[in-house]
Design a protein around this motif. Sequence first.
Motif, PDB file in Angstrom:
ATOM      1  N   UNK A 135       2.606   1.362  11.754  1.00  0.00           N
ATOM      2  CA  UNK A 135       3.054   2.409  12.696  1.00  0.00           C
ATOM      3  C   UNK A 135       3.147   1.853  14.120  1.00  0.00           C
ATOM      4  N   UNK A 136       3.099   0.534  14.250  1.00  0.00           N
ATOM      5  CA  UNK A 136       3.140  -0.061  15.590  1.00  0.00           C
ATOM      6  C   UNK A 136       4.572  -0.125  16.119  1.00  0.00           C
ATOM      7  N   UNK A 137       4.674  -0.257  17.423  1.00  0.00           N
ATOM      8  CA  UNK A 137       5.974  -0.467  18.053  1.00  0.00           C
ATOM      9  C   UNK A 137       6.311  -1.947  17.965  1.00  0.00           C
ATOM     10  N   UNK A 138       7.525  -2.235  17.553  1.00  0.00           N
ATOM     11  CA  UNK A 138       7.903  -3.633  17.317  1.00  0.00           C
ATOM     12  C   UNK A 138       8.022  -4.400  18.632  1.00  0.00           C
ATOM     13  N   UNK A 139       7.677  -5.677  18.543  1.00  0.00           N
ATOM     14  CA  UNK A 139       7.748  -6.551  19.711  1.00  0.00           C
ATOM     15  C   UNK A 139       8.107  -7.953  19.214  1.00  0.00           C
ATOM     16  N   UNK A 140       8.665  -8.789  20.088  1.00  0.00           N
ATOM     17  CA  UNK A 140       9.080 -10.120  19.646  1.00  0.00           C
ATOM     18  C   UNK A 140       7.939 -10.880  18.961  1.00  0.00           C
ATOM     19  N   UNK A 141       8.276 -11.515  17.842  1.00  0.00           N
ATOM     20  CA  UNK A 141       7.294 -12.280  17.081  1.00  0.00           C
ATOM     21  C   UNK A 141       6.764 -11.536  15.874  1.00  0.00           C
ATOM     22  N   UNK A 142       6.904 -10.208  15.871  1.00  0.00           N
ATOM     23  CA  UNK A 142       6.436  -9.462  14.696  1.00  0.00           C
ATOM     24  C   UNK A 142       7.380  -9.724  13.518  1.00  0.00           C
ATOM     25  N   UNK A 143       6.815  -9.829  12.340  1.00  0.00           N
ATOM     26  CA  UNK A 143       7.629  -9.988  11.131  1.00  0.00           C
ATOM     27  C   UNK A 143       7.279  -8.832  10.194  1.00  0.00           C
ATOM     28  N   UNK A 144       8.296  -8.131   9.761  1.00  0.00           N
ATOM     29  CA  UNK A 144       8.073  -6.949   8.929  1.00  0.00           C
ATOM     30  C   UNK A 144       8.991  -7.002   7.713  1.00  0.00           C
ATOM     31  N   UNK A 145       8.584  -6.307   6.666  1.00  0.00           N
ATOM     32  CA  UNK A 145       9.512  -6.130   5.550  1.00  0.00           C
ATOM     33  C   UNK A 145      10.286  -4.838   5.769  1.00  0.00           C
ATOM     34  N   UNK A 146      11.491  -4.831   5.242  1.00  0.00           N
ATOM     35  CA  UNK A 146      12.310  -3.613   5.217  1.00  0.00           C
ATOM     36  C   UNK A 146      12.700  -3.421   3.765  1.00  0.00           C
ATOM     37  N   UNK A 147      12.110  -2.404   3.122  1.00  0.00           N
ATOM     38  CA  UNK A 147      12.249  -2.269   1.666  1.00  0.00           C
ATOM     39  C   UNK A 147      12.484  -0.828   1.217  1.00  0.00           C
ATOM     40  N   UNK A 148      13.630  -0.262   1.596  1.00  0.00           N
ATOM     41  CA  UNK A 148      13.940   1.077   1.107  1.00  0.00           C
ATOM     42  C   UNK A 148      14.166   1.073  -0.407  1.00  0.00           C
ATOM     43  N   UNK A 149      13.922   2.215  -1.024  1.00  0.00           N
ATOM     44  CA  UNK A 149      14.133   2.302  -2.471  1.00  0.00           C
ATOM     45  C   UNK A 149      14.447   3.710  -2.910  1.00  0.00           C
ATOM     46  N   UNK A 150      15.087   3.791  -4.061  1.00  0.00           N
ATOM     47  CA  UNK A 150      15.380   5.073  -4.725  1.00  0.00           C
ATOM     48  C   UNK A 150      14.887   4.930  -6.161  1.00  0.00           C
ATOM     49  N   UNK A 151      14.093   5.905  -6.597  1.00  0.00           N
ATOM     50  CA  UNK A 151      13.515   5.835  -7.948  1.00  0.00           C
ATOM     51  C   UNK A 151      13.665   7.179  -8.637  1.00  0.00           C
ATOM     52  N   UNK A 152      13.639   7.125  -9.947  1.00  0.00           N
ATOM     53  CA  UNK A 152      13.704   8.352 -10.755  1.00  0.00           C
ATOM     54  C   UNK A 152      12.389   8.418 -11.545  1.00  0.00           C
ATOM     55  N   UNK A 153      11.388   9.081 -10.936  1.00  0.00           N
ATOM     56  CA  UNK A 153      10.011   9.075 -11.436  1.00  0.00           C
ATOM     57  C   UNK A 153       9.673  10.477 -11.941  1.00  0.00           C
ATOM     58  N   UNK A 154       9.448  10.583 -13.248  1.00  0.00           N
ATOM     59  CA  UNK A 154       9.224  11.910 -13.852  1.00  0.00           C
ATOM     60  C   UNK A 154       8.140  12.706 -13.131  1.00  0.00           C
ATOM     61  N   UNK A 190      -8.715   1.507  17.793  1.00  0.00           N
ATOM     62  CA  UNK A 190      -7.879   2.720  17.784  1.00  0.00           C
ATOM     63  C   UNK A 190      -6.855   2.655  16.667  1.00  0.00           C
ATOM     64  N   UNK A 191      -6.415   3.833  16.237  1.00  0.00           N
ATOM     65  CA  UNK A 191      -5.504   3.921  15.088  1.00  0.00           C
ATOM     66  C   UNK A 191      -4.267   4.721  15.459  1.00  0.00           C
ATOM     67  N   UNK A 192      -3.117   4.152  15.181  1.00  0.00           N
ATOM     68  CA  UNK A 192      -1.858   4.874  15.367  1.00  0.00           C
ATOM     69  C   UNK A 192      -1.599   5.690  14.108  1.00  0.00           C
ATOM     70  N   UNK A 193      -1.418   7.003  14.234  1.00  0.00           N
ATOM     71  CA  UNK A 193      -1.290   7.830  13.022  1.00  0.00           C
ATOM     72  C   UNK A 193       0.038   7.602  12.306  1.00  0.00           C
ATOM     73  N   UNK A 194       0.039   7.966  11.023  1.00  0.00           N
ATOM     74  CA  UNK A 194       1.290   7.962  10.250  1.00  0.00           C
ATOM     75  C   UNK A 194       1.994   9.288  10.492  1.00  0.00           C
TER      76      UNK A 194
END
Length: 440
Positions: free
Chosen positions: A367-386, A353-357
């Motif tokens: 798109x999963x719900x976080x639970x103990x033991x999961x390791x995720x990156x947190x990488x917000x960004x702002x760019x100026x892309x023509x 099964x697939x959890x939608x975006x």
Amino acid sequence: MSHATLSSLYPQHLDVLQARAAEALRRGGFDHLVVPSGTLHYQAFDDRDYPYAVNPQFKAWLPLTQTPGSWLVVTPGSKPKLVFLQPHDYWHVVPAAPSGYWVDQFEIVVIRTPEEAAQHLPDAARSAILGEPQSAIEGYAPNNPQPVIAYLEYHRAFKTAYEIEMMRQASRIGARAHRAAERAFRAGSSEFGIHLAYCQAAGQDANDLPYGNIVALNEHGAVLHYTHRDRLPPKPVRSFLIDAGASFGGYACDITRTYSAADDEFAAMIRAVDAAQLQLCDMVRAGTDYARIHLQAHLLLAGVLRDFGVLKISPEDALASGVSSAFFPHGVGHGIGLQVHDVAGFAESDTGGTLPKPDGHPYLRLTRTLAPGMVVTIEPGIYFIDMLLDELKAKGLGDAVDWARVEAFKPYGGIRIEDDVVCTDGEPLNLTREAFAADA
Ligand code: GLY
Ligand code: MN
């Protein structure tokens, strides 16, 4: 580190993997899990091999990353078996004899040719064989049963204490190398020179690192996966975005930092993104839908853009209209572990099964719900892309933006701040910040 810590944590890691393997085999109707480590691949019409990449299903069990042609056999109720290829070969470095904290936990058989492995493998008809087609030897072609893989990959998101320690070690190496890269940037090095300083400090090169280093000066920071590496520095040097990781025993870290050459407005914007990033890291808690962190990132980043005069609309309107996606056009992060982009980010359950975006967010990788033991990156960004800013204008959304402010920031490229964060029973554990603090 210690090897003492790893050695004390490893047996429990193996117990978890044994239990997962037993259940995965039960679901698939098999008696044995058989995992080839993988083979060397050769370039078309050439005798040059590509860098070897070990099968992640293999390195989940063992901290071995340079052992092509070996096999792992797991039979519930028995000690796991490693069929270890150590060829007679004077052309290449032969894998060292098995040693370390893990060897006592395995029955180890040394073979000298890849084909010999077959003598030590169980009944193929009763085996789930997980690997790529090229790993096949006579009688043992990978069959990759879906129920077995779905179960193992879903549960691989939940790291054992041993795995967290492995990632902690990878993060230590990454933080040390990031410090060296910042020094090289401040000393005026080119992108190529900074990359070499990073590799030197990490003691790792392209074959060891978990992904290609992104080392971007000035406008290059606006190319999300910029891996070109100019040999000369630009004049003047204004900004530096580095997205670079490190490996440890097959586990990855993934770290991004951004710097301004001067204490200017761009430096202030970096600090604002850093503060937003820390707020997002704090959301890495059991029960939180990761997609919610992604949407919150849009709101926080749009708030930064409004505070700096780039956006003329509210964060809520920027998110609803898609304007924020022109400045933050990637996902807020992904799972990480044995692979820098860990598998099963959309897995609905351990059977499939697939959890939608969320609509309008095609690049989110988790798109999963976080639970103990999961390791995720947190990488917000702002760019100026023509390209994306032109699209915004073409869609009639240009009035939401102060274009003079865009022009002021464009020469700096972009900002991304990325940490690797462990979801626990309580407070999040930020492996990246911990590693930088230890290297201060
Ligand atoms: N570190 C590169 C990425 O996450 O895509
Ligand atoms: Mn990343």
